[in-house]
Design a protein around this motif. Structure first.
Motif, PDB file in Angstrom:
ATOM      1  N   ARG A  22       0.840  -1.202   0.000  1.00  0.00           N
ATOM      2  CA  ARG A  22       0.000   0.000   0.000  1.00  0.00           C
ATOM      3  C   ARG A  22       0.874   1.250   0.000  1.00  0.00           C
ATOM      4  O   ARG A  22       2.016   1.214   0.445  1.00  0.00           O
ATOM      5  N   TYR A  24       1.221   4.983   1.523  1.00  0.00           N
ATOM      6  CA  TYR A  24       0.715   5.836   2.603  1.00  0.00           C
ATOM      7  C   TYR A  24       0.583   7.276   2.111  1.00  0.00           C
ATOM      8  O   TYR A  24       1.160   7.654   1.091  1.00  0.00           O
ATOM      9  N   ASP A  26       1.893   9.874   3.258  1.00  0.00           N
ATOM     10  CA  ASP A  26       3.079  10.720   3.371  1.00  0.00           C
ATOM     11  C   ASP A  26       4.123  10.434   2.304  1.00  0.00           C
ATOM     12  O   ASP A  26       5.251  10.908   2.388  1.00  0.00           O
ATOM     13  N   THR A  28       5.478   7.489   1.592  1.00  0.00           N
ATOM     14  CA  THR A  28       6.179   6.216   1.766  1.00  0.00           C
ATOM     15  C   THR A  28       5.231   5.080   1.356  1.00  0.00           C
ATOM     16  O   THR A  28       4.033   5.281   1.178  1.00  0.00           O
ATOM     17  N   LEU A  30       4.405   0.690   1.816  1.00  0.00           N
ATOM     18  CA  LEU A  30       4.659  -0.574   2.492  1.00  0.00           C
ATOM     19  C   LEU A  30       5.040  -1.573   1.405  1.00  0.00           C
ATOM     20  O   LEU A  30       4.280  -1.798   0.461  1.00  0.00           O
ATOM     21  N   ARG A 165       8.731  -0.418   5.348  1.00  0.00           N
ATOM     22  CA  ARG A 165       8.259   0.855   4.840  1.00  0.00           C
ATOM     23  C   ARG A 165       9.426   1.521   4.119  1.00  0.00           C
ATOM     24  O   ARG A 165      10.511   1.636   4.675  1.00  0.00           O
ATOM     25  N   GLN A 166       9.197   1.908   2.885  1.00  0.00           N
ATOM     26  CA  GLN A 166      10.285   2.488   2.096  1.00  0.00           C
ATOM     27  C   GLN A 166       9.791   3.687   1.301  1.00  0.00           C
ATOM     28  O   GLN A 166       8.600   3.798   1.009  1.00  0.00           O
TER      29      GLN A 166
END
Ligand code: SF4
Lengths: 474, 205
Positions: A22, A24, A26, A28, A30, A165-166
């Protein structure tokens, strides 16, 4: 599912988007992790975090552990002498058995450096996202794998959630063109690239290596090239998979078999950048005139053709750079403007995840054959894995090295990181096939010159840095 | 688990040298220690002490007026190299809560965010100005909530990603968040992924 809708995509786009769980708000994402490699040094604290959080492992079968960094490279029939290294290696055994993860232990013939074992076993596959608590994880990018190094906290997150998270990387393509001359190999090219773009020049980028020189490379050379990506700050480095890749993987123990193999290859063939795909940055390096490249200083970017002279900080316009150069020269015990050829060495090291594969040992043995290590030099060869070691013995390479006066050791990281007793004494100078020449990297006060396997062998038998192209026959 | 970090008020140490790597921050031989505690004494070990333990004069962190500083103003490529999280644990235990630099080793910056240490990328010219303020002995005031840095005559915006800021302010742990919020997303992704690349699931690696 690979229907070409919309704009042409880079290989990075394909690898990234096929792993986004997914996005996010902001910016970033997942990211799903298909494979996780573990070694003894960066995971003890990860397992403590799992214990404390009372976590379970999301997919135990996606993890593979192997001790490599701290293990001794001799006397494997005896318990590890260093109590700290023994405790750390035993901790990996107890942690993996407690959580039900596969371990290739010290007595397994497959044991070796994590980045050599993964590809060898077919654990590393094209099109996957692979993580490991180690900065040289980009090595696996040679297979068209998105492979990133992570920290110990992230190792725990990956094991518990199968995700990290990347932030999406920027994309860079490095085209390698021209016709390299004899003895010029992936290591020279990698050092030349790092010298050109800087030790953090690819920061925030994922680098795709492309062009005719890359297409002609075998998997060992591709791994060497991708391995060094972190030394220019790249988050990942990779190469589109092709027939060379598939031929390497077919029949490997953990590679898909039968119908799965066919389906996998069909999918892997889609993993190339589309024509016209746009990158944030493109660099081209023509390697036709490239000389053997070595480092003179204490950062991999401080690399020059072996025919050059060490820099003179007095001529450097940027004061911070000049100060850095002076510090590096002082540390390395070199006067400004010294010719690199002729610098006397004390030690020679052939091994590491950069150059510890059978192809590397063949290149070094071709130089060592019929020659003798200089009397004042102590030289060692540390195969990247037990299987590489066995192969080298079968091919007669071990005999060549031994009769030339090289020590022939068991597999591990050894003098690349100097966590076991394989290390330089203060002030000792080493010609090394490893990847980092940082201060103290091969032992406190030790001085490292990075170069290719053939160049290290040439230095070992000459007693000083030489241009392997001028060696003549033994 | 992580201590929330909202505000930092202290002096700063300027280390402009480019490419200070994590081997320099935390030499490899101490990686054999398996604890996270007690690592502060190995921070910059080989820059600060000779092999026999004699202090090396002149390292900026050891200057009299640098004692108690919680901020490092670093050069480009700060924290490049090895992924070792010990570099961050050692900084943290030494008392450092913030590193400002033109850019960072990627893994190092990620590791900072997981441990309540702020790593913020700033333009090189601003780093120079902040470095000068540090050398002038100014007190820095960093407000993470308001995203602001003040040091002497300088007031500037703090560059910090939303998720990092939230994690720092709240002391959040990524695993907790992912397991609490994303379990269904992960399950749905796995169903799709298994269809696309079944060999990754059927084969025992
Ligand atoms: S060989 Fe060196 S670079 Fe490679 S994994 Fe081991 S320590 Fe790291």
């Amino acid at each position: 599912m690979t229907k070409n809708i919309g704009a042409p995509r880079t290989l990075y786009d394909k690898l990234w988007s096929s792993h986004v769980v997914r996005d996010y708000d902001d910016g970033t994402s997942l990211i799903y992790v298909d494979r996780h490699l573990l070694h003894e040094v960066t995971t003890p604290q990860s397992f403590v975090a799992l214990d404390q959080g009372k976590r379970t492992i999301h997919r135990p079968a996606s993890n593979l552990a192997v001790p490599d960094h701290a293990v001794p490279t001799e006397h494997r029939d005896q318990p590890i002498a260093d109590p700290l290294a023994r405790a750390q290696t035993e901790r990996l055994t107890s942690n993996t058995s407690r959580y039900g993860l596969e371990l290739i232990d010290l007595h397994d013939p497959r044991q070796g450096i994590v980045h050599i074992v993964g590809p060898e076993q077919g654990f590393t596959l094209p099109g996957i996202f692979l993580a490991c608590g180690d900065s040289h994880t980009a090595t696996h990018g040679a297979f068209g794998t998105l492979a990133v190094g992570i920290g110990a906290s992230e190792c725990a997150i990956v094991m518990a959630t199968q995700c990290i998270r990347q932030v999406r990387s920027k994309t860079m393509r490095i085209d390698i063109t021209g016709t390299p001359s004899e003895f010029i190999c992936a290591k020279d090219i990698a050092l030349a690239i790092i010298a050109r773009i800087g030790a953090n020049g690819a920061s925030g980028h994922a680098v795709e290596y492309a062009g005719p020189v890359v297409e002609a490379m075998d998997m060992a050379a591709r791994m060497t090239l991708c391995n060094m990506s972190i030394e220019c700050g790249a988050r990942a480095g990779f190469i589109a998979p092709d027939e060379t890749t598939f031929a390497y993987l077919e029949g490997r123990p953990m590679a898909p078999k039968g119908e799965n193999w066919k389906a996998a290859v069909a999918y892997w063939r889609t993993l190339a950048s589309d024509p016209g795909a746009v990158y944030d940055r493109v660099e081209t390096i023509d390697v036709s005139d490239l000389a053997p490249t070595i480092t003179w200083g204490t950062s991999p970017e401080e690399a020059l053709p072996v025919t050059a002279r060490a820099p003179d900080p007095a001529l450097e316009h940027n004061p911070a750079r000049g100060a850095r150069q002076q510090r590096a020269l002082n540390y390395m015990g070199l006067t400004p403007d010294t010719a690199l050829i002729g610098i006397r060495i004390d030690r020679a090291f052939i091994g590491s995840c950069t150059n510890g594969r059978i192809e590397d040992l063949r290149a070094a043995a071709a130089i060592a054959r019929g020659r003798t290590v200089a009397a004042h030099v102590r030289a060692m060869v540390v195969p990247g894995s037990g299987l590489v070691k066995r192969q080298a013995e079968a091919e007669g390479l071990a005999d060549i090295f031994r009769s030339a006066g090289f020590e022939w050791r068991d597999a591990g990281c050894s003098m690349c990181v100097a966590m076991n007793s394989d290390r330089l004494a203060p002030g000792e100078r080493c010609a090394s096939t490893s990847n980092r020449n940082f201060e103290g990297r091969q032992g406190p006060g030790g001085r490292t010159h990075l170069m290719s396997p053939a160049m290290v062998a040439a230095a070992a038998v000459s007693g000083c840095i030489v241009d392997v192209r001028t060696m003549g026959s033994a | 688990m992580m201590q929330p970090l909202t505000r930092i008020s202290s002096r700063a140490v300027y280390l402009p040298e480019p490419n200070i790597d994590t081997d320099a921050l935390f030499p490899a031989r101490y990686l054999l220690l398996m604890e996270r505690k007690g690592l502060g004494e190995y921070l910059f070990r080989d820059r600060r002490f000779l092999a026999d333990g004699t202090p090396i004069a002149g390292f900026p962190l050891d200057a009299a007026d640098a004692q108690g500083a919680q901020i490092i103003i670093g050069g480009p490529g700060f924290g490049c190299g090895s992924s070792r999280e010990q570099a961050v644990w050692a900084l943290y235990e030494y008392g450092i809560r913030c590193v400002l630099a033109p850019d960072f080793g990627d893994i190092f910056a990620n590791n900072c965010a997981k441990n309540g240490l702020l790593a913020s990328r700033m333009p090189a010219s601003m780093i120079e100005a902040l470095g000068a303020a540090a050398q002038a002995g100014e007190t820095f005031d960093i407000d993470i909530e308001a995203r602001q840095i003040r040091a002497g005559a300088i007031t500037t915006a703090l560059n910090v990603a939303d998720n990092v800021r939230a994690a720092l302010l709240n002391g959040w742990d990524d695993t907790d968040i992912i397991l609490a919020e994303d379990g269904e997303h992960i399950a749905a992704f796995e169903r799709l992924h298994r269809q696309r690349q079944p060999w990754l699931f059927e084969q025992t690696p």
